[in-house]
Motif scaffolding. Structure first.
Motif, mmCIF file in Angstrom:
data_model
loop_
_atom_site.group_PDB
_atom_site.id
_atom_site.type_symbol
_atom_site.label_atom_id
_atom_site.label_comp_id
_atom_site.label_asym_id
_atom_site.label_seq_id
_atom_site.Cartn_x
_atom_site.Cartn_y
_atom_site.Cartn_z
ATOM 1 N N HIS A 1 5.900 -6.066 6.272
ATOM 2 C CA HIS A 1 6.884 -6.139 5.199
ATOM 3 C C HIS A 1 8.114 -6.854 5.725
ATOM 4 O O HIS A 1 8.526 -6.644 6.869
ATOM 5 N N ASP A 2 8.685 -7.695 4.885
ATOM 6 C CA ASP A 2 9.865 -8.477 5.248
ATOM 7 C C ASP A 2 9.652 -9.194 6.583
ATOM 8 O O ASP A 2 8.827 -10.077 6.669
ATOM 9 N N ALA A 3 10.360 -8.822 7.644
ATOM 10 C CA ALA A 3 10.286 -9.564 8.906
ATOM 11 C C ALA A 3 9.505 -8.835 9.994
ATOM 12 O O ALA A 3 9.499 -9.271 11.145
ATOM 13 N N ILE A 4 8.840 -7.747 9.636
ATOM 14 C CA ILE A 4 8.116 -6.944 10.621
ATOM 15 C C ILE A 4 6.624 -6.952 10.315
ATOM 16 O O ILE A 4 6.216 -6.744 9.159
ATOM 17 N N VAL A 5 5.804 -7.193 11.353
ATOM 18 C CA VAL A 5 4.357 -7.036 11.231
ATOM 19 C C VAL A 5 3.921 -5.912 12.165
ATOM 20 O O VAL A 5 4.482 -5.735 13.249
ATOM 21 N N VAL A 6 2.947 -5.141 11.727
ATOM 22 C CA VAL A 6 2.482 -3.966 12.464
ATOM 23 C C VAL A 6 1.014 -4.157 12.801
ATOM 24 O O VAL A 6 0.194 -4.406 11.910
ATOM 25 N N ASP A 7 0.680 -4.048 14.077
ATOM 26 C CA ASP A 7 -0.714 -4.266 14.455
ATOM 27 C C ASP A 7 -1.524 -2.975 14.309
ATOM 28 O O ASP A 7 -0.998 -1.917 13.945
ATOM 29 N N GLU B 1 0.822 -1.202 0.000
ATOM 30 C CA GLU B 1 0.000 0.000 0.000
ATOM 31 C C GLU B 1 0.861 1.259 0.000
ATOM 32 O O GLU B 1 0.361 2.364 0.050
ATOM 33 N N GLY B 2 2.173 1.074 -0.050
ATOM 34 C CA GLY B 2 3.053 2.226 -0.074
ATOM 35 C C GLY B 2 3.343 2.833 1.287
ATOM 36 O O GLY B 2 4.078 3.796 1.410
ATOM 37 N N ALA B 3 2.762 2.256 2.345
ATOM 38 C CA ALA B 3 3.011 2.766 3.685
ATOM 39 C C ALA B 3 4.331 2.211 4.192
ATOM 40 O O ALA B 3 4.602 1.028 4.093
ATOM 41 N N ALA B 4 5.176 3.063 4.744
ATOM 42 C CA ALA B 4 6.488 2.632 5.218
ATOM 43 C C ALA B 4 6.335 1.659 6.378
ATOM 44 O O ALA B 4 5.564 1.898 7.312
ATOM 45 N N VAL B 5 7.053 0.545 6.305
ATOM 46 C CA VAL B 5 7.118 -0.408 7.406
ATOM 47 C C VAL B 5 8.589 -0.492 7.807
ATOM 48 O O VAL B 5 9.370 -1.205 7.173
ATOM 49 N N ALA B 6 8.964 0.271 8.816
ATOM 50 C CA ALA B 6 10.346 0.277 9.273
ATOM 51 C C ALA B 6 10.712 -1.098 9.801
ATOM 52 O O ALA B 6 9.933 -1.725 10.531
ATOM 53 N N GLN B 7 11.893 -1.576 9.435
ATOM 54 C CA GLN B 7 12.348 -2.881 9.901
ATOM 55 C C GLN B 7 12.974 -2.719 11.287
ATOM 56 O O GLN B 7 14.185 -2.810 11.483
ATOM 57 N N GLU B 8 12.083 -2.475 12.248
ATOM 58 C CA GLU B 8 12.501 -2.274 13.623
ATOM 59 C C GLU B 8 11.392 -2.696 14.567
ATOM 60 O O GLU B 8 10.210 -2.677 14.216
ATOM 61 N N ASP C 1 20.396 -9.592 10.148
ATOM 62 C CA ASP C 1 21.121 -10.162 11.277
ATOM 63 C C ASP C 1 20.794 -9.395 12.552
ATOM 64 O O ASP C 1 20.691 -9.979 13.642
ATOM 65 N N GLU C 2 20.655 -8.084 12.424
ATOM 66 C CA GLU C 2 20.393 -7.252 13.598
ATOM 67 C C GLU C 2 19.060 -7.616 14.255
ATOM 68 O O GLU C 2 18.961 -7.695 15.485
ATOM 69 N N LEU C 3 18.036 -7.856 13.435
ATOM 70 C CA LEU C 3 16.743 -8.234 13.998
ATOM 71 C C LEU C 3 16.804 -9.606 14.647
ATOM 72 O O LEU C 3 16.173 -9.837 15.690
ATOM 73 N N LEU C 4 17.555 -10.527 14.060
ATOM 74 C CA LEU C 4 17.714 -11.844 14.681
ATOM 75 C C LEU C 4 18.359 -11.707 16.054
ATOM 76 O O LEU C 4 17.889 -12.288 17.042
ATOM 77 N N ARG C 5 19.428 -10.948 16.124
ATOM 78 C CA ARG C 5 20.138 -10.801 17.400
ATOM 79 C C ARG C 5 19.250 -10.123 18.439
ATOM 80 O O ARG C 5 19.240 -10.500 19.614
#
Length: 453
Positions: free
Chosen positions: A60-66, A14-21, A436-440
């Motif tokens: 997006h990728d490894a992050i889900v946003v509620d 949808e074009g909404a930014a999903v920060a990988q954090e 790797d950072e998110l895994l750690r």
């Protein structure tokens, strides 16, 4: 609490930014999730359970946003579905293009190219260079149903052998094939007949070599059933719901050899372990296994509904015309997504990424084991890893610490899945695109959760 990483944002469909954090901005679950859960309780069957009453708005990728804006590191990935990452850009684009061209006709009435292309890709990437053919269906359970009925038609036999600790689905036949009754089977019988459960290889608990474990399995089948009455033996190369059990070396190959010698079809259930999850296209490759048939689903289509059976051409062609198929099986939109997933595996080297994830995550889990003596075993291959919890003195399963740790981690923004016959396993199925950072960071949160528990 707010925790962030300096990582680039990604764009969802949808074009909404999903920060990988990881970012927690409300109580968990937040007020919007709580309100949505009340709506759900009024209209959705109580039989549809929920591990986390967190209602997801985007990912997006490894992050889900509620719906409350909390960002979670997702280490479950829809139980292994999101190997290519949530809302993978290429998959989204392929779906958007296909849905505008052709949404549905039913392949068995008026066929279309995407179904054929997916079949070609499966023939190419499943183990073995023998002639193969494919049928596409909707789910892993439906794939197992079809694999069994094709094997029965091919052999003229009725018996189906399965292994202890296996999980195969929620249809009537696959419930009969499951090892664990609660919650999948309890009270839903009577079940399909001619299903035979045999002991499996579980090195952490049985201590058997592959040769010894295979001899035990084969002895049971020969004495309890008789090979002449078996159509097929169904085995997960790495058992999924059973707790990511990796069999001892040589076990699966010995079973396959016995099947070949006795005219029994060897079916590898790769619903959870397939499609690059373990660093190979299919986990069978790690064991030198060339199954007669392979069932595949989950990661194949980036979250779209698709599954399939791939098998030796002479076995697959045993079914008469009209005997296989279904209204939605091989839907063109789902097929377009699958084609994009296979392209992504190659273009982004997701096989290499899965192996890299193992090289990062497994050492972190081994370090965790040194800190927490209730972690009895660390196992798995690629991005399909698990830790099993037992009482260090009695070796008895410890499900309580798993339940507490999973709940505590969710409060801090990390989504984990339990597993195992005894509920004492935490399994890791991250997107192959995870950093790797998110895994750690996720394992650090789990470490804290275990100390708190």
């Amino acid at each position: 609490m707010t925790d962030t990483l300096s990582a680039p944002s990604s764009l969802s469909s949808e074009g909404a930014a999903v920060a990988q954090e990881r970012r927690i901005v409300t109580a968990v679950p937040g007020p919007a999730s709580q309100a949505m859960h009340e709506r759900r309780l009024a209209v959705v069957s109580a039989g549809v359970g929920t591990s986390f009453p967190l209602y997801i708005d985007r990912a997006h990728d490894a992050i889900v946003v509620d719906v409350d804006g909390n960002h979670f590191i997702d280490l479950g990935g829809g139980i292994g579905v999101m190997g290519a990452g949530h809302t993978n850009d290429a998959v989204v684009a392929a779906v958007q293009e296909q849905v505008a061209k052709l949404t549905h006709t039913l392949f068995t009435v008026t066929p279309y190219e995407p179904y054929v292309r997916v079949a070609e890709l499966l023939v190419q990437h499943t183990p073995g260079d023998h002639a193969k053919k494919v049928v596409l269906v909707n789910s892993g359970a439906e794939a197992l149903e079809n694999a069994v009925k094709i094997a029965r038609k091919h052999t003229g036999r009725a018996g189906v052998a399965v292994l202890d600790h296996g999980y195969h689905g929620r249809t009537n036949l696959t419930m009969a094939m499951n090892f664990k009754a609660m919650p999948y089977n309890l009270g839903f019988g009577p079940f399909a007949s001619n299903i035979y459960h045999a002991p499996s290889s579980y090195p952490f608990h049985d201590g058997l070599s592959g040769e010894a474990a295979a001899a035990r399995t084969i002895s049971y089948l020969e004495k309890r059933v008789g090979a002449a009455d078996l159509a097929c033996l169904v085995a997960e190369p790495i058992q999924g719901e059973g707790g990511f059990i990796v069999p001892a070396e040589g076990y699966l190959v010995a079973l396959q050899q016995w099947c070949t010698e006795n005219g029994v079809v060897f079916i590898a259930d790769e619903v959870q372990s397939g499609v690059a999850r373990t660093g190979a296209y299919y986990a069978s490759e790690h064991f030198g296994l060339v199954p007669d048939m392979v069932t595949t689903a989950k990661g194949i289509a980036g979250g779209m509904v698709l599954a399939g059976v791939v098998g030796r051409a002479e076995i697959m062609d045993s079914a008469h015309a009209g005997g296989l198929g279904g209204t939605y099986g091989g839907n063109p939109v789902a097929c377009a997504a699958a084609i994009a997933v296979f392209d992504q595996i190659e273009q982004r080297d997701l096989l290499g990424r899965a192996r890299h994830i193992e090289s990062v995550l497994k050492p972190l889990l081994l370090e965790l084991q040194q800190k927490h003596p209730r972690i009895g075993d660390v196992r798995g291959i690629g991005a399909m890893l698990a830790i099993e919890f037992v009482d260090p003195d009695t070796h008895e399963p410890d499900a309580d610490i798993v339940n507490r740790a999973v709940a505590a981690a969710a409060q801090q923004g990390v989504l984990l899945l339990n597993a195992g016959t005894y509920g004492n396993v935490i399994r890791f199925l991250p997107a192959l695109t995870i950093s790797d950072e998110l895994l750690r960071e996720a394992i650090s949160v789990l470490d804290d959760a275990l100390w708190a528990g």
